[in-house]
Enzyme design. Structure first.
Site, mmCIF file in Angstrom:
data_model
loop_
_atom_site.group_PDB
_atom_site.id
_atom_site.type_symbol
_atom_site.label_atom_id
_atom_site.label_comp_id
_atom_site.label_asym_id
_atom_site.label_seq_id
_atom_site.Cartn_x
_atom_site.Cartn_y
_atom_site.Cartn_z
ATOM 1 N N ASP A 129 39.204 40.806 28.642
ATOM 2 C CA ASP A 129 39.672 39.810 29.568
ATOM 3 C C ASP A 129 41.338 40.092 29.767
ATOM 4 O O ASP A 129 41.871 39.479 30.762
ATOM 5 C CB ASP A 129 39.726 38.468 28.580
ATOM 6 C CG ASP A 129 38.424 37.881 28.483
ATOM 7 O OD1 ASP A 129 37.456 38.530 28.946
ATOM 8 O OD2 ASP A 129 38.355 36.828 27.881
ATOM 9 N N GLN A 276 29.369 43.382 30.931
ATOM 10 C CA GLN A 276 30.692 43.783 31.266
ATOM 11 C C GLN A 276 31.270 44.531 29.693
ATOM 12 O O GLN A 276 32.298 45.206 30.039
ATOM 13 C CB GLN A 276 31.468 42.619 31.689
ATOM 14 C CG GLN A 276 31.075 42.164 33.094
ATOM 15 C CD GLN A 276 31.565 40.657 33.130
ATOM 16 O OE1 GLN A 276 32.649 40.474 33.901
ATOM 17 N NE2 GLN A 276 30.911 39.697 32.448
HETATM 18 O O1 F6P Z 1 36.854 37.510 24.366
HETATM 19 C C1 F6P Z 1 36.287 38.360 25.320
HETATM 20 C C2 F6P Z 1 35.050 37.634 25.658
HETATM 21 O O2 F6P Z 1 34.488 38.720 26.470
HETATM 22 C C3 F6P Z 1 35.272 36.262 26.525
HETATM 23 O O3 F6P Z 1 35.351 36.834 27.863
HETATM 24 C C4 F6P Z 1 33.870 35.568 26.536
HETATM 25 O O4 F6P Z 1 33.976 34.454 26.644
HETATM 26 C C5 F6P Z 1 33.647 35.881 24.917
HETATM 27 O O5 F6P Z 1 34.132 37.345 24.667
HETATM 28 C C6 F6P Z 1 32.225 35.923 24.536
HETATM 29 O O6 F6P Z 1 32.065 36.534 23.404
HETATM 30 P P1 F6P Z 1 30.793 36.469 22.407
HETATM 31 O O7 F6P Z 1 29.538 36.185 23.414
HETATM 32 O O8 F6P Z 1 30.759 37.778 21.668
HETATM 33 O O9 F6P Z 1 31.157 35.212 21.528
#
Ligand code: F6P
Length: 344
Positions: A129, A276
């Site tokens: 991010d 990503q």
């Molecule tokens: O913090 C990075 C990030 O990629 C955010 O953009 C996203 O909302 C989140 O992680 C999702 O993370 P997870 O699915 O691992 O909880």
């Protein structure tokens, strides 16, 4: 003199973490410093799950995605007896300090442990991010940006063939770095980011105007955390994840049918999601990870704790953990204005 350090990766994974781990181990060995790798972020510290890391055990990982140590979103400050257990772990493993590779959540815990409980910690910034202050770029952002840009490029040709509006949702919980940069790089016709609440009617007017000038397709890049301007639209509630955070993802699926209905243009939705975060880091993230891993180990060797290493221009600069986690780094208005030049 620092003789032994621990290292962990916490929060969401991203490409480039293994480059940091490898660099920490290599630099530490040059100082004859031992390195212990904790499994699964702060969880491994609380559970004493750790393994010694050596040049041999960290060989061949530079180009690999993910993290060889595993990760978790465990918060040691919120865990019962968490602070005590972190202290104990340092004692039991005879560690002089920790190198903590993390994003906002992981490094906020590091700040509390360091400032309020005297735990010796150096932070390394990672998150696709790119929302941590105190560094121009975080590890993982560049690779995620490449992946998102490739997606915009691929959507372009199919949008053109079918005369469609294509919505691409990318990650960006609080900020729109990936959306803005991928949008500029891919030539998006509109970009929705958390920093600029959107008015869907305006977006639709813009798309109709664009198609009115003879264009037959449009690309809209949307950050997962984009929000409508107050009073313009109600988004559905998100479920909460196990840490009480909204489980983002899906805003584009919600907006797609509304855009199709309000513009009359056939609209399709792509949610890029964890693609990503996966896979091999690009060259920039390998270099950034290696550079910051070396810098963090140097700080540890000098006993400079309570900081996060980051990039200021082409130079490495260490800032207090409080500065790194105090305020999120948003996309500057001037950068978004650059993107806007190309809308339409
Ligand atoms: O913090 C990075 C990030 O990629 C955010 O953009 C996203 O909302 C989140 O992680 C999702 O993370 P997870 O699915 O691992 O909880």
């Amino acid at each position: 003199m620092t003789a032994r350090i621990g290292v962990l990766t916490g929060g969401g994974d991203c490409p480039g973490l293994n480059a940091v781990i490898r660099a920490v181990v290599r630099r530490a060995e040059s100082y004859s410093m031992g390195v212990l790798g904790f499994r699964n972020g702060w969880r491994g510290v609380l559970d004493y799950a750790a393994e010694p890391l050596t040049q041999t055990s960290t060989r061949g990982i530079l180009h690999r995605g993910g993290t060889m140590l595993g990760t978790s979103r465990t918060d040691p400050v919120a865990a019962p007896d968490g602070v005590e257990r972190v202290r104990e772990a340092l004692e039991v493993h005879r560690l002089d300090g920790l190198v903590v590779i993390g994003g906002e959540g992981t490094l906020s815990a590091a700040r509390v442990l360091s400032e309020e409980h005297g735990v010796p910690i150096v932070g390394v910034p990672k998150t696709i991010d790119n929302d941590l202050s105190g560094t121009q770029f975080t590890i993982g952002f560049s690779t995620a940006l490449d992946i998102a840009t490739e997606a915009v490029d691929r959507l372009h040709s199919t949008a053109e063939s079918h005369n469609r509006v294509m919505l691409l949702e990318v990650m960006g919980r609080h900020v729109g770095w990936i959306a803005t940069y991928a949008g500029i790089a891919g030539g998006a016709d509109a970009i929705l980011v958390p920093e600029h609440p959107f008015d869907l009617d305006r977006v639709c007017r813009h798309l109709r105007r664009r198609h009115g000038t003879g264009r037959t397709f449009s690309i809209v890049v949307i950050a997962e955390g984009a929000v409508p301007a107050a009073g313009t639209l109600d988004l559905p509630e998100y479920d909460l994840d196990e840490f009480g955070r909204p489980r983002l993802g899906g805003i584009a699926a919600f907006l797609g049918p509304l855009i199709e209905e309000r513009t009359g243009f056939p609209t399709r939705v792509t949610i890029l999601g964890h693609v990503q975060r996966g896979g091999t880091p690009n060259a920039f993230d390998r270099v950034l990870g290696s550079t910051l891993g070396v810098a963090a180990t140097d700080c540890a060797q000098r006993g400079e704790w309570g900081r996060m290493v980051g990039m200021r221009g082409n130079a490495v600069a260490a800032v207090p953990l409080a500065r790194a986690t105090g305020e999120l780094k948003t996309v500057p208005a001037a950068m978004y204005e650059v993107a806007e030049v190309f809308f339409g």
